[in-house]
Write a protein that holds these residues in place. Structure first.
Motif, PDB file in Angstrom:
ATOM      1  N   GLY A 327      45.934  77.894  60.908  1.00 49.60           N
ATOM      2  CA  GLY A 327      44.624  77.273  60.914  1.00 49.60           C
ATOM      3  C   GLY A 327      44.646  75.870  61.461  1.00 49.60           C
ATOM      4  O   GLY A 327      45.554  75.477  62.196  1.00 49.60           O
ATOM      5  N   LEU A 400      42.424  80.089  59.720  1.00 55.48           N
ATOM      6  CA  LEU A 400      41.774  80.983  60.669  1.00 55.48           C
ATOM      7  C   LEU A 400      42.319  82.400  60.519  1.00 55.48           C
ATOM      8  O   LEU A 400      41.662  83.364  60.910  1.00 55.48           O
ATOM      9  CB  LEU A 400      41.987  80.488  62.100  1.00 55.48           C
ATOM     10  N   GLN A 421      36.600  83.625  63.246  1.00 51.97           N
ATOM     11  CA  GLN A 421      36.455  82.962  64.540  1.00 51.97           C
ATOM     12  C   GLN A 421      36.599  81.453  64.441  1.00 51.97           C
ATOM     13  O   GLN A 421      37.119  80.811  65.357  1.00 51.97           O
ATOM     14  CB  GLN A 421      35.092  83.311  65.153  1.00 51.97           C
ATOM     15  N   SER A 422      36.124  80.866  63.338  1.00 50.03           N
ATOM     16  CA  SER A 422      36.180  79.406  63.218  1.00 50.03           C
ATOM     17  C   SER A 422      36.386  79.040  61.757  1.00 50.03           C
ATOM     18  O   SER A 422      36.158  79.859  60.844  1.00 50.03           O
ATOM     19  CB  SER A 422      34.892  78.768  63.728  1.00 50.03           C
ATOM     20  N   ALA A 423      36.792  77.779  61.522  1.00 50.10           N
ATOM     21  CA  ALA A 423      37.071  77.329  60.170  1.00 50.10           C
ATOM     22  C   ALA A 423      35.811  77.268  59.315  1.00 50.10           C
ATOM     23  O   ALA A 423      35.896  77.276  58.084  1.00 50.10           O
ATOM     24  CB  ALA A 423      37.749  75.961  60.203  1.00 50.10           C
TER      25      ALA A 423
END
Length: 435
Positions: A327, A400, A421-423
């Motif tokens: 991540g 992630l 897809q994103s944090a």
């Protein structure tokens, strides 16, 4: 006797697991050591070993008769001394448990024990020998004074090591005796090591590897995973979600006696992509991700300033499980770092000021100790708080991907991974990876 035998079996199976040493011979004498051996034989069977027993002079007492009955009811093979001597031990067994004689034995062994002991001496090239409390034929204090006796690879001392243990030069020395009452500890002033978790034994010494075994071959070191038959199911993990699943795994590891279950490898990289890895301690986790604390001016701190991508990994060997997380990293808020800093022991607070982490010590360790002494004197008044250094605080890894790995037989491990897809996304996708 039941607890002693369990301690012996636990220690033996730790160093000689069923994956590498499946065939066990237990040689049991007529006294207490023999009783310990019979109990250990039963537990080794339950651990998955194929156990054979040579008990040439049975003790005709109800306790021992009951132990024999228990072993026979499990289908354990009993061999006569003649059957045992029919061929070399190393052709039939992978490890021998020596439970013939204890500390009360005196004089020379008589038939049939003398012939059995000869089969355990180095000249007979026996398989690895695990001696219960005292190697058979040794003096309780002087050990093998004549120099012609057994040379066991492993010694399992019971209650406390006897004086002869000073002469033990084998690979593994364990203590089994978690059952020692406090009054006995006080009476004999026993200084016993701490037992981890629910373990019935603790390693206290040994050379680590028997010289007779030759040099270690790294390529041959392997463990058979998944003996417990555990598996990971997509339906179970999909219902839990990644952080709830991690919480369950982490709490299980902590309850199983894993030393520092919060130890994790942290991998970072510089702006140019040069990698670096080290172990740190997890200090918190929630739906945001995973938190640890460090010196922001350290090598890892500077790398995370340059490149926020990082990964962590946990390995919990007793469970044959690992968790891998990838991540992006950010600093935690100052108030969060303050709260953790002031929850630490005062000595640790001062330690954060002492160490200029990762910087060379041009004058050796003395430079560090001098700085520690100076700061301890400066903050000797414990009513005055130690200020949190501005260069010290927490990092948060927002995942992630989180992979849950479970060891399975034949290297066909289970690997289930959550990805998003994103944090900032709340939508996780679960997928199974090939081992």
């Amino acid at each position: 006797m039941e607890l002693a035998g369990l301690s012996v079996a636990s220690a033996a199976a730790t160093e000689y697991p069923v994956s590498t040493h499946p065939r066990v011979l237990v040689v049991a004498g007529p006294g207490n050591n023999g009783g310990d051996g019979l109990v250990a034989a039963r537990h080794l069977h339950h651990f998955g070993h194929t156990v054979s027993i040579c008990y040439p002079k049975p003790t005709d007492r109800p306790l021992y008769n009951g132990l024999v009955t228990q072993c026979r009811s499990l289908g354990l093979q009993f061999l006569t001394s003649e059957e045992l001597q029919a061929s070399p031990l190393n052709t039939r067994f992978d490890v021998v448990l020596d439970a013939l004689f204890g500390f009360s034995f005196k004089g020379e062994p008589r038939p049939p024990f003398d012939a059995i002991i000869d089969m355990l001496k180095p000249g007979a090239n026996p398989p690895p020998i695990v001696a219960v409390d005292i190697p058979s034929g040794w003096d309780v204090e002087a050990g093998d004074a004549a120099g012609t006796g057994l040379r066991p690879d492993m010694l399992v001392s019971l209650t406390a090591p006897k004086l002869c243990a000073k002469h033990f030069a084998g690979s593994h020395h364990y203590l089994g005796g978690r059952f020692v009452p406090p009054q006995i500890k006080e009476k004999y002033r026993l200084q016993l090591p701490a037992y981890s978790g629910v373990s019935q034994c603790v390693r206290v010494g040994g050379s680590g590897r028997s010289p007779a075994a030759g040099p270690a071959n790294v390529a041959d070191m392997r463990l058979s995973y998944g003996a417990g038959g555990r598996s990971l199911d997509e339906a179970d993990l999909a219902e839990a979600g990644p952080m709830a699943e991690f919480d369950a795994w982490f709490k299980l590891a902590a309850s199983c006696g894993v030393q520092e279950p919060n130890a994790m490898s942290l991998a970072t990289a510089s702006a140019s992509g040069a990698p670096s890895v080290r172990y740190v301690l997890l200090k918190g986790y929630d739906e945001r991700g995973f938190v640890w604390y460090t010196n922001y001016d350290s090598s890892k701190g500077k790398q995370l300033e340059e490149n926020a991508a990082a990964s962590i990994a946990f390995w919990w060997e007793p469970l044959q499980r690992q968790v891998r997380v990838e991540g992006v990293v950010e600093k935690v808020p100052d108030e969060e770092s303050d709260a953790y800093f002031y929850s630490r022991p005062r000595g640790h607070q001062i330690g954060a000021l002492v160490s200029m982490q990762s910087m060379p010590l041009r004058h050796g360790r003395q430079e560090l100790e001098d700085r520690a002494a100076w700061l301890e004197a400066q903050y000797a008044d414990e009513t005055a708080p130690v200020p949190r250094p501005p260069h010290w605080g927490g990092f948060l890894l927002r995942p992630l991907s989180i992979e849950f790995w479970q060891g399975r037989p034949s290297r066909l491990h289970d690997r289930l991974r959550y990805v998003r897809q994103s944090a900032g996304s709340q939508e996780w996708r679960l997928e199974r990876l090939a081992p």
